[in-house]
Design an enzyme around this catalytic site. Structure first.
Site, PDB file in Angstrom:
ATOM      1  N   HIS A 140      -3.874  -5.069  77.332  1.00  0.00           N
ATOM      2  CA  HIS A 140      -3.289  -6.144  76.528  1.00  0.00           C
ATOM      3  C   HIS A 140      -2.290  -6.937  77.362  1.00  0.00           C
ATOM      4  CE1 HIS A 140      -1.392  -7.890  72.812  1.00  0.00           C
ATOM      5  NE2 HIS A 140      -0.329  -7.872  73.605  1.00  0.00           N
ATOM      6  N   GLU A 141      -1.433  -6.235  78.098  1.00  0.00           N
ATOM      7  CA  GLU A 141      -0.426  -6.914  78.918  1.00  0.00           C
ATOM      8  C   GLU A 141      -1.072  -7.667  80.076  1.00  0.00           C
ATOM      9  OE1 GLU A 141       2.375  -7.220  77.693  1.00  0.00           O
ATOM     10  OE2 GLU A 141       2.197  -5.654  76.171  1.00  0.00           O
ATOM     11  N   HIS A 144      -2.251 -10.965  78.868  1.00  0.00           N
ATOM     12  CA  HIS A 144      -1.182 -11.966  78.815  1.00  0.00           C
ATOM     13  C   HIS A 144      -1.007 -12.616  80.188  1.00  0.00           C
ATOM     14  CE1 HIS A 144       0.388 -11.794  74.793  1.00  0.00           C
ATOM     15  NE2 HIS A 144       0.678 -10.506  74.846  1.00  0.00           N
TER      16      HIS A 144
END
Length: 299
Positions: A140-141, A144
């Site tokens: 998820h990071e 980003h």
């Protein structure tokens, strides 16, 4: 073999519409300032310098504010190996890795570009998640970083910051200083600029938060693509959200200022209405991940 997800046209359309509305709002704001005929070049320059500093030094500022410590591959070999593998899958340079010594279970990514990024996890997260869940959170990071979300949100917030600055300056020093009759016209103009700045500030606050929520959905989708296991991210989100309730209030309050960076916002007390939040509700994120899982399973 992992199934490819179809592009989420609805999510893309919502992000585009939000950015279009922000652009239209900021254009209106710029026209009003120009028509007011008052020199705000200095204000724009000051705010611009602030945002440039934030853009170029965001990684150091965020790490410093959280008390994060960068760790080498020798200090955290498994964590580095996982980040390196996910970075290769995401087609981004391997980011720097940091650890925050706090029981608050969370993770965040920052940095102006994929080549100047850092991923940080807390000791609370490392202690509580199993390897597949940790992989999903890190994916998820990395999403980003891949989407350049730090740069996007910094650019999106520029005129909102200008409006905020003007509202505060006018409140303390602006139209209150116009007391003579000869200054009535100036005072009226200052009042118009103040009211428009206030409206722009309020509307942009909601639009930027909406954009942030949509980008969280996009990062959740990116995690599903990288890991092929949306259910692992869902499990991690449930664990993190549940554990939040058992973290001391003082630790939560210290972290609230950085909610926009976290995978799950740190909220003490009652949850905020989603309209005011930088993140979607847990229920909506879990529903979205279930939908992605069904799509990947071919149902």
């Amino acid at each position: 073999m992992r199934r490819q997800l179809k592009p989420d046209r609805g999510l893309q359309a919502r992000m585009f519409l939000t950015m279009f509305l922000l652009a239209a709002l900021y254009l209106f704001f710029g026209v009003v300032l120009w028509q007011a005929g008052v020199g705000y070049t200095g204000v724009a320059l000051i705010v611009g310098l602030m945002l440039v500093a934030q853009y170029y030094f965001s990684d150091q500022l965020v790490l410093w504010s959280m008390g994060a410590k960068e760790v080498s591959p020798r200090e955290a070999p498994e964590l580095h190996a996982l980040v390196e593998r996910l970075a290769a899958l995401a087609d981004v340079p391997k980011p720097r890795v940091a650890i925050v010594d706090t029981p608050l279970p969370n993770a965040f990514a920052t940095g102006r570009s994929p080549s100047h990024a850092v991923v940080a996890v807390t000791t609370g997260l490392l202690e509580r998640l199993n390897p597949p869940e940790l992989e999903a959170v890190l994916a998820h990071e990395l999403s980003h970083i891949r989407h350049r979300d730090m740069a996007v949100m910094t650019i999106a917030s520029f005129f909102a910051t200008v409006a905020s600055f003007l509202v505060q300056q006018f409140y303390y020093w602006g139209f209150w200083g116009y007391g003579d009759r000869e200054d009535r016209d100036n005072r009226g103009g200052a009042m118009v600029v103040y009211l428009v700045s206030l409206v722009v500030w309020i509307l942009s606050y909601f639009l930027i938060n909406a954009l942030s929520r949509y980008r969280e959905f996009a990062a959740d989708r990116g995690s599903a693509l990288l890991t092929g296991a949306p259910g692992q991210l869902a499990s991690a989100l449930i664990k993190i959200s549940g554990l939040m309730q058992r973290i001391p209030t003082r630790d939560l309050r210290q972290a609230e200022a950085l909610n926009a960076f976290f995978i799950v916002p740190a909220l003490s007390g009652e949850s905020l209405l989603e309209l005011f939040s930088t993140h979607p509700s847990l229920e909506r994120r879990l529903a979205y991940l279930r939908e992605l899982e069904r799509e990947m399973e071919g149902h």
